[in-house]
Design an enzyme around this catalytic site. Structure first.
Site, PDB file in Angstrom:
ATOM      1  N   LYS A  51       0.833  -1.200   0.000  1.00 21.56           N
ATOM      2  CA  LYS A  51       0.000   0.000   0.000  1.00 21.56           C
ATOM      3  C   LYS A  51       0.874   1.259   0.000  1.00 21.56           C
ATOM      4  CE  LYS A  51      -2.143   2.202   3.284  1.00 21.56           C
ATOM      5  NZ  LYS A  51      -2.965   2.486   4.469  1.00 21.56           N
ATOM      6  N   ASP A 103      -6.933   0.730   0.858  1.00 25.80           N
ATOM      7  CA  ASP A 103      -7.012   0.825   2.324  1.00 25.80           C
ATOM      8  C   ASP A 103      -8.398   0.362   2.748  1.00 25.80           C
ATOM      9  OD1 ASP A 103      -8.774   2.818   1.715  1.00 25.80           O
ATOM     10  OD2 ASP A 103      -7.942   4.259   3.130  1.00 25.80           O
TER      11      ASP A 103
END
Ligand code: SF4
Length: 269
Positions: free
Chosen positions: A179, A197
């Site tokens: 991420k 997320d």
């Protein structure tokens, strides 16, 4: 000091409700047992019910996907992330610090930190103890301070003090996971990456846009269905939609730009 960069919400965007829990990073905090992003915000019963209803969802047509992102673009042509930063290095540090913390909480700590250390060299000169002091209001700050120093050392030793531009190199940095790499590649280097997320995960599953059991499945699904012309900003549109409209517990379907396209059987508009 250079100007702080931060995102701006459209004027009509409501404030973040206290009930919205914070997003998680995949690597920075190194939790013992990583939960999926959805599990981070939903009760088990809610999760089971949503999963059950998601199974029967009809996939979006390409025209519907295009329509949804055209509406996001019209409402907010230049969406921005909300983590304050001064350059690619401070963006990287901010993303590493944001694991299991809110952007607002990270910004509060990094304003003072980045005022004295906006390069790997300055961060090393500051030292781990002082970095820890600056970020002690952020969860897992001891581990994060160690990672910030270690990644700064590695940037200097292996990348000439610059933030690398490839996913593999970014993921090799202490505290940085997939991420983090996706956010840095997108925000610092303008690549069409999709960082998933907790908000993006929820929106992709609930709406039926790109259902998946893991953040990686959702990431790949979104990359498959979103037309390339929207990919540069798609991550931010989805994150902001999840953070301010499609809330985990009480989605604001009545205010939702894509309520007619959303496949969630429990939507309220
Ligand atoms: S209609 Fe409701 S559930 Fe669907 S995307 Fe909009 S806010 Fe989320």
């Amino acid at each position: 000091m250079a100007k702080i960069t931060r995102g701006h919400q459209p004027k009509s965007t409501p404030a973040i409700p206290k009930s919205v829990k914070k997003p998680r990073d995949h690597a920075a905090a190194r939790p013992k047992q990583a939960k999926s992003a959805k599990q981070a915000t939903a009760k088990p019963g809610q999760l089971r019910a949503e999963k059950k209803s998601i199974k029967a969802i009809k996939p979006w047509t390409p025209a519907e996907v295009r329509e949804a992102f055209s509406r996001f673009r019209k409402a907010n042509p230049e969406p921005k992330g909300e983590l304050e930063h001064l350059n690619p290095y401070t963006l990287l540090v901010a993303v590493v610090l944001s694991a299991q913390a809110t952007d607002a909480g990270v910004n509060k700590a990094t304003r003072a930190l980045f005022a004295v250390a906006d390069t790997p060299q300055k961060m090393l000169a500051l030292g781990e103890d002082k970095v820890r002091d600056y970020i002690k209001t952020i969860g897992l700050y001891r581990n994060k301070a160690r990672n910030v120093i270690a990644l700064s050392e590695k940037l200097i030793a292996e990348f000439g003090g610059q933030v690398p531009r490839t996913r593999a190199e970014l993921e090799s940095l202490p505290g940085a996971g997939r991420k983090t790499a996706n956010v840095v590649l997108n925000m610092a280097f303008g690549e069409r990456t999709m960082a998933v997320d907790t908000h993006v995960f929820r929106v992709a599953n609930r709406t039926g846009l790109a259902p998946g059991n893991t953040p990686l499945e959702v990431e790949l699904g979104l990359e498959r269905v979103i037309p390339s012309e929207f990919m540069l900003h798609a991550h931010h549109w989805l994150i902001l939609h999840g953070r301010y409209t499609c809330l985990a517990r009480s989605p604001r379907c009545g205010l939702c730009l894509i309520h007619d396209l959303c496949r969630w059987p429990e939507k309220t508009a």
